[in-house]
Design a protein around this motif. Sequence first.
Motif, PDB file in Angstrom:
ATOM      1  N   ILE A 169       0.975  -0.873   0.121  1.00 59.16           N
ATOM      2  CA  ILE A 169       0.238  -0.198   0.282  1.00 59.16           C
ATOM      3  C   ILE A 169       0.921   0.955   0.132  1.00 59.16           C
ATOM      4  CG2 ILE A 169      -1.684   1.287   1.237  1.00 59.16           C
ATOM      5  CD1 ILE A 169      -2.876  -1.675   2.342  1.00 59.16           C
ATOM      6  N   VAL A 170       0.607   2.131  -0.734  1.00 57.22           N
ATOM      7  CA  VAL A 170       1.552   3.321  -1.181  1.00 57.22           C
ATOM      8  C   VAL A 170       0.404   4.556  -0.784  1.00 57.22           C
ATOM      9  CG1 VAL A 170       2.683   5.126  -2.875  1.00 57.22           C
ATOM     10  CG2 VAL A 170       2.600   2.305  -2.907  1.00 57.22           C
ATOM     11  N   VAL A 171       1.388   5.444   0.071  1.00 55.82           N
ATOM     12  CA  VAL A 171       0.815   6.504   0.794  1.00 55.82           C
ATOM     13  C   VAL A 171       2.054   7.707  -0.126  1.00 55.82           C
ATOM     14  CG1 VAL A 171      -1.128   5.831   2.316  1.00 55.82           C
ATOM     15  CG2 VAL A 171       1.479   6.399   3.112  1.00 55.82           C
ATOM     16  N   ASN A 172       1.093   8.878   0.658  1.00 54.11           N
ATOM     17  CA  ASN A 172       2.501  10.269  -0.245  1.00 54.11           C
ATOM     18  C   ASN A 172       2.540  10.807   0.917  1.00 54.11           C
ATOM     19  OD1 ASN A 172      -0.401  11.314  -0.032  1.00 54.11           O
ATOM     20  ND2 ASN A 172      -0.740  11.266  -2.023  1.00 54.11           N
ATOM     21  N   SER A 173       2.095  10.874   1.932  1.00 53.42           N
ATOM     22  CA  SER A 173       3.066  11.235   3.196  1.00 53.42           C
ATOM     23  C   SER A 173       3.724  10.475   4.326  1.00 53.42           C
ATOM     24  CB  SER A 173       2.151  12.744   3.462  1.00 53.42           C
ATOM     25  OG  SER A 173       1.655  12.381   4.271  1.00 53.42           O
TER      26      SER A 173
END
Length: 363
Positions: free
Chosen positions: A146-150
């Motif tokens: 799972i990728v998040v951006n902060s």
Amino acid sequence: MKKFSNKSKENILIFCPSIEEGGVEKNLINVSNYLSNYFKVTLLTANKDKIKYFKSKIKFIAPSSNFFNKKKRILKSFICLYLFFINIKSKKFSILSFQSNIFAIILAIFCRKKIIIRSNTSPHFYAKNIFKRVLFSFFFRYADKIVVNSEEFKKEFFKYFNVLPIRIYNPIEAQSIIKKKMNIKKRQVIYTKKDSLKVLTIGRLVKQKDHMTILKAINLIKHERKLELLIIGKGSEKNNLNNYIKENSLDNYVKIIDYQNNIYPYLSKSDLFVLSSLYEGLPNVLIEALSSGVKIISSNCKSGPREILKQGKLGRLFKIGDYKELAKLISKTKIPYKKKPIRDKRFDFHSNLSEYKKLLLSL
């Protein structure tokens, strides 16, 4: 990690049912085009009209007509499931989901495929409901990555779902490319008042972006100083915003224009950029504003603005929905000033895009 060979490129299916206008879509385009240099990329979407933004080497699967371009995301998601089963023949592929992640995860489970999902919005807003929290927690455990951006987003995600994602910041183009984009001349007149404070905001005209707070702030100070507000975007809230503008005699102060693919000429001609969102993931437009050197005021929403602006060192923060505080901050903005573009290594174009390649090769 697998070693990559150009001779036998692996198949990647990118799942994004609704390609609209905004930061998510910019990241989708950048990531898709970058990955097409290393993988056989297939993009599955219900937006036929967006094919022009993607490299020709990407296999673009969409409906045969433009009928679904402006339909709701839920309908587009079902359309994409249908398109998948009638078009995808390859037995070996991994899935990278940019949107409608539950649909994508169900698809991956059914087809027994590896999947990476990219979450775009802080769960602080949508996961307060215990039913939704349980539902999302259940499905997210089936995602391989799972990728998040902060970093703030990463903490929030773990707090709500007890799943630890991977943080990959949004990539921003090289400064040389940004300068070229800034120098492209626009035919339309952007601002008309001499010596006015030129205020800009960019974002979909939806409740999440809370443009009404900016309008209320402008209405409070319209007689205090000379200013102009330009709103760039389109969406369901446009009529409500126009009604407020008319009811409060703001026609001479506020202008709304449609979404623009290249926002840099507008940033270059503005004195101040304002973000008023109720919630975000990592707002791309703030990173673009930093790269243009314009002064910034942003709501202190979850997640992203505080992190991008380094706790207020690179721009002013105000409480969500507090139009009176925002009005004071706008009113105190001094002009003219020398713009100093900020190139933040956290958002480097190639290093962040390469992280997606590494993740896919690790599956």
